[in-house]
Design a protein around this motif. Structure first.
Motif, PDB file in Angstrom:
ATOM      1  N   LEU A 164       0.822  -1.214   0.000  1.00 31.75           N
ATOM      2  CA  LEU A 164       0.000   0.000   0.000  1.00 31.75           C
ATOM      3  C   LEU A 164       0.850   1.256   0.000  1.00 31.75           C
ATOM      4  CD1 LEU A 164      -2.807  -0.847   2.609  1.00 31.75           C
ATOM      5  CD2 LEU A 164      -3.077  -0.627   0.140  1.00 31.75           C
ATOM      6  N   ALA A 165       1.857   1.280   0.880  1.00 26.86           N
ATOM      7  CA  ALA A 165       2.611   2.520   1.084  1.00 26.86           C
ATOM      8  C   ALA A 165       3.611   2.778  -0.032  1.00 26.86           C
ATOM      9  CB  ALA A 165       3.335   2.456   2.430  1.00 26.86           C
ATOM     10  N   PRO A 167       3.695   2.297  -3.536  1.00 27.35           N
ATOM     11  CA  PRO A 167       3.188   3.118  -4.647  1.00 27.35           C
ATOM     12  C   PRO A 167       2.608   4.451  -4.192  1.00 27.35           C
ATOM     13  CG  PRO A 167       2.482   0.834  -4.865  1.00 27.35           C
ATOM     14  CD  PRO A 167       3.082   0.970  -3.501  1.00 27.35           C
ATOM     15  N   THR A 168       1.945   4.473  -3.014  1.00 26.11           N
ATOM     16  CA  THR A 168       1.332   5.720  -2.548  1.00 26.11           C
ATOM     17  C   THR A 168       2.388   6.779  -2.247  1.00 26.11           C
ATOM     18  OG1 THR A 168      -0.511   4.476  -1.595  1.00 26.11           O
ATOM     19  CG2 THR A 168      -0.187   6.734  -0.816  1.00 26.11           C
ATOM     20  N   LEU A 169       3.425   6.401  -1.492  1.00 27.46           N
ATOM     21  CA  LEU A 169       4.498   7.344  -1.189  1.00 27.46           C
ATOM     22  C   LEU A 169       5.227   7.784  -2.457  1.00 27.46           C
ATOM     23  CD1 LEU A 169       6.037   5.728   2.023  1.00 27.46           C
ATOM     24  CD2 LEU A 169       4.665   7.816   1.879  1.00 27.46           C
ATOM     25  N   ALA A 171       3.918   8.022  -5.446  1.00 22.81           N
ATOM     26  CA  ALA A 171       3.061   8.967  -6.163  1.00 22.81           C
ATOM     27  C   ALA A 171       3.140  10.363  -5.543  1.00 22.81           C
ATOM     28  CB  ALA A 171       1.620   8.466  -6.152  1.00 22.81           C
ATOM     29  N   LEU A 172       3.191  10.416  -4.202  1.00 23.37           N
ATOM     30  CA  LEU A 172       3.306  11.721  -3.542  1.00 23.37           C
ATOM     31  C   LEU A 172       4.649  12.377  -3.845  1.00 23.37           C
ATOM     32  CD1 LEU A 172       1.743  10.866  -0.056  1.00 23.37           C
ATOM     33  CD2 LEU A 172       0.710  12.228  -1.880  1.00 23.37           C
ATOM     34  N   THR A 273      -7.377  -2.929  -2.783  1.00 22.02           N
ATOM     35  CA  THR A 273      -7.146  -2.337  -1.462  1.00 22.02           C
ATOM     36  C   THR A 273      -7.769  -3.206  -0.372  1.00 22.02           C
ATOM     37  OG1 THR A 273      -7.127  -0.121  -2.432  1.00 22.02           O
ATOM     38  CG2 THR A 273      -7.482  -0.275  -0.061  1.00 22.02           C
TER      39      THR A 273
END
Length: 419
Positions: A164-165, A167-169, A171-172, A273
């Motif tokens: 989860l973290a 790809p999310t991090l 992208a940010l 998710t």
């Protein structure tokens, strides 16, 4: 002459087991594993950003990712032998350093040389592959046997959080940094994975030093050790079937179903998710749960994955699909954590890394083959028949594996008080 009896010493139960999360050596290992997981899951996303920025073509992306997979599959077998032959800590160090060194090479080749990027991706995959069995065996050295299930649950939670973290991090960070800088950041994560874990204690029962055979002979010796444990062979066969058929089928079919049946991509995102969140919940449950028939419980959890392809077969509300994926995520960790713990307990300590590498080699190594075959099968027979076959395999193969005599308890008798 009568004597006065000594006062009876009050009986007390054993002191409560210290939480593995308070163990500094384990926390260092856990943090290193988490860093490697973040780096592993971030790399494909960063390379995808390179395609969006026209620094890498779609065909080039496929070639680079294929090279990483090939490097992983080759190194996971070799890494298992090396981790049993030498210090597990040293194997983690050098393999993670190899993956770290691949990051600047990927950045150097970006937009300039596809050959350099392909070779660097193979090196990154090799570092990742060699790390896996070494980390698995190092956990058994760092953590006492009575706390390994809790430790393995914490490890798998780190992996799921990374999915989860990562790809999310990324992208940010992509809003502020270019792709080359992000690749260098992945290299820094691998440096953390290389340098942070401490040295484990020598495994109890390890074989005395002896003249070394060839890598091939020692790998074959690991296969012989795996064959001594029928429950392990049965579990590996069931896990391979679920990943190569069930997971591959849903990976291909979910985007199609989300687009064609529901007319939106959010169903796919929500289902994936939910799967990860469910897996986190399953890891939390297994950290404390000790069922009497641990093997049967684990195989039941693995079979639950069949509800994911089953939900895609039927014209159900999107909430049903999302719920099925959440249940599948819970089930997969009800299998994974006891499976890792039993392997660390039952396999000879000096062969643990080799047996673990066999696990990763088959269960994850056949996944690309499943992905390659599922799409043509869907084109030839239609999505519903293919999903039906894969769902049936997910339910039936673990059930058949549970019939192996030593599968009920994963090779041991239940502990007193287990429930």
């Amino acid at each position: 002459m009568a004597t006065t009896p000594a006062p009876a010493t009050p009986r007390t139960g054993p002191p409560p087991a210290r939480s593995v999360l308070r163990d500094t050596a384990f926390l260092r290992l856990w943090a290193g594993t988490t860093a490697s997981g973040l780096a592993t899951w971030a790399l494909p996303f960063v390379l995808g950003l390179a395609v969006l920025h026209r620094e890498l073509g779609a065909a080039g992306l496929g070639l680079v990712l294929a090279a990483r997979t090939a490097g992983f599959l080759i190194a996971v077998a070799v890494g298992g032998v090396l981790a049993d032959r030498h210090s597990r800590r040293a194997v983690v160090l050098w393999s993670a350093l190899a993956a770290a060194s691949a990051a600047p090479l990927l950045a150097l080749g970006l937009g300039r040389s596809l050959l350099v990027m392909t070779l660097a991706a193979a090196l990154a995959g090799a570092g990742q592959g060699a790390c896996r069995p070494a980390f698995q065996a190092l956990t058994a050295e760092v953590v006492a046997a009575d706390r390994r299930q809790q430790a393995n649950a914490a490890m798998t939670m780190a992996v799921r959080t990374s999915t989860l973290a990562g790809p999310t991090l990324t992208a940010l960070l992509a809003a502020f940094l270019d792709v080359g800088t992000l690749l260098l950041g992945i290299g820094l994560l691998w440096l953390v994975a290389a340098l942070l874990p401490g040295r484990g204690a020598p495994a109890v029962g390890s074989a005395a030093p002896a003249p070394r055979a060839s890598l091939r002979a020692e790998f074959v010796d690991g296969i012989r050790e795996a064959r001594r444990h029928p429950w392990f062979l049965a579990g590996l066969g069931a896990l391979t079937a679920v990943i190569a058929l069930g997971y591959s089928a849903t990976s291909v079919a979910l985007p199609l179903i989300s687009r064609d049946r529901y007319g939106t991509g959010w169903v796919m995102a929500a289902a994936m998710t939910a799967y990860t969140v469910g897996a986190l919940g399953g890891a939390l449950v297994t950290a404390r749960r000790r069922p009497r028939s641990q093997g049967w419980s684990a195989f039941a959890g693995l079979a639950v994955y069949g509800f994911a392809p089953l939900s895609l077969m039927l014209p159900v509300h999107p909430a049903v699909v999302i719920a099925a994926y959440a249940v599948a995520g819970i089930g997969i960790e009800l299998f994974n954590v006891p499976w890792f713990t039993a392997t660390q307990r039952e396999v000879a300590p000096d062969k643990l890394a080799r047996v673990s590498s066999l696990d990763f080699l088959l269960s994850y190594g056949l996944a690309p083959a499943g992905l390659a075959l599922i799409a043509p099968a869907i084109a030839a027979f239609g999505v519903t028949p293919v999903l039906a076959v894969c769902a049936a395999a997910c339910f039936l193969v673990p059930a058949a594996a549970a019939l192996v005599p030593s599968a009920r308890h994963f090779g041991r008798t239940p502990e007193p008080g287990a429930r």
